[in-house]
Design an enzyme around this catalytic site. Sequence first.
Site, PDB file in Angstrom:
ATOM      1  N   GLY A   1       0.835  -1.186   0.000  1.00 57.02           N
ATOM      2  CA  GLY A   1       0.000   0.000   0.000  1.00 57.02           C
ATOM      3  C   GLY A   1       0.872   1.240   0.000  1.00 57.02           C
ATOM      4  O   GLY A   1       1.256   1.760  -1.043  1.00 57.02           O
TER       5      GLY A   1
ATOM      6  N   GLY B   1     -28.691  16.079  16.611  1.00 56.17           N
ATOM      7  CA  GLY B   1     -29.186  14.778  16.168  1.00 56.17           C
ATOM      8  C   GLY B   1     -29.531  14.733  14.690  1.00 56.17           C
ATOM      9  O   GLY B   1     -29.443  13.675  14.051  1.00 56.17           O
TER      10      GLY B   1
ATOM     11  N   GLU C   1      -4.581   8.158  -2.342  1.00 58.49           N
ATOM     12  CA  GLU C   1      -3.540   8.944  -3.033  1.00 58.49           C
ATOM     13  C   GLU C   1      -2.314   9.143  -2.140  1.00 58.49           C
ATOM     14  O   GLU C   1      -1.600  10.139  -2.236  1.00 58.49           O
ATOM     15  CB  GLU C   1      -4.074  10.312  -3.506  1.00 58.49           C
ATOM     16  CG  GLU C   1      -5.403  10.290  -4.244  1.00 58.49           C
ATOM     17  CD  GLU C   1      -5.344   9.604  -5.601  1.00 58.49           C
ATOM     18  OE1 GLU C   1      -4.691   8.551  -5.688  1.00 58.49           O
ATOM     19  OE2 GLU C   1      -5.953  10.102  -6.556  1.00 58.49           O
TER      20      GLU C   1
END
Length: 382
Positions: free
Chosen positions: A131, A340, A363
């Site tokens: 990664g 809420g 990216e």
Amino acid sequence: MTTTSLTQDQQALVETTLDFADDHLAPRAVQWDQDKYFPLDVLRKAAGLGLGGVYVREDAGGSGLTRADGVLVFEALASGCPSIAGYLSIHNMVAWMIDTYGDPAQRARWLPRLVSMDDLGSYCLTEPGAGSDAGSLRTRAVRDGDDHVLSGVKQFISGAGAAQVYVVMARTGGEGPRGVSAFLVERGDPGLSFGPDEKKMGWNAQPTRQVILDGVRVPADRLLGRAGDGFKIAMSGLNGGRLGIAACSLGGARSALNKSLAHLADREAFGARLLDAQALQFRLADMATELAAARALVQQAAQALDRGDAQAPQLCAMAKRFATDTGYSVADRALQLHGGYGYLTEYGIEKIVRDLRVHQILEGTNEIMRVIVARGLTEALR
């Protein structure tokens, strides 16, 4: 988005893109997210405005815009839907890479349909075991006569399965970045397949899947650039891609801030509008100030990239780190200001929060952005 420092052409560009986002993205963004629907028809409408080839040269049908123009485009698009804007940024990164590193035949073959978005593009660098350390990728391209045979798996690929064109980084030489080359793979190539659509926290309006290469044979004309230049090509593409994602964070957060202003103006507590409470005004002021600072850094980095400044990669990393962290923070605070209601799907705030969270990862993670910046600072001392 303030437009006082923009040219007339840039102001027109922003207004046109905002109109598109307001008319075609914002009204359906929540539903697309809930349905996990990828709106190909809307993407092709965007291409009609030149948004399928933002940085592609005009001789190939592109818009030929600068990076400084592009960040304005992607911020405006993301005000309607960060997920769709994010995919458009990636598609444009792929088109730019072919336009910049492709030979005349490759540009003529692939760019017209990418610019029109009759074909979509995907960028294939990340792997299950590689990664952040992209230079250690394991996908291989073995020479067989004039062809290369590609084998490996790419992970977290936006647009996978829907896209027709894949820029794939594969190892043609030894270990490390210099052994990597870039190839153009098409969806119909034998041996290419895709994993199931990933179930994600956000970015649900675009598919994310594995790209599986099982002996995919590509002829010599599918090599993008020169053999061994793949890592350089990949990193060059990411400089612009990071600016696109940074701008998308700004657009999503700006939308969340605007929603907060409207919500606080409509709500009352203890006999007064919430918007008139100074404590809440201070929160809004901080959010707007932080977005303005992030926008200035993104624009500085874009201008540096346009100039070919040696510091541009560092500035792009700074801008990506700061704008994506800021964008997520502003959106999260906007949700809190809604109380809420911010937690309810119909208000659209929780979707923005979920969409912007991944911008701190893709990216190049923001930890890797810090590595890039620190490396630039310390190189002179080595």
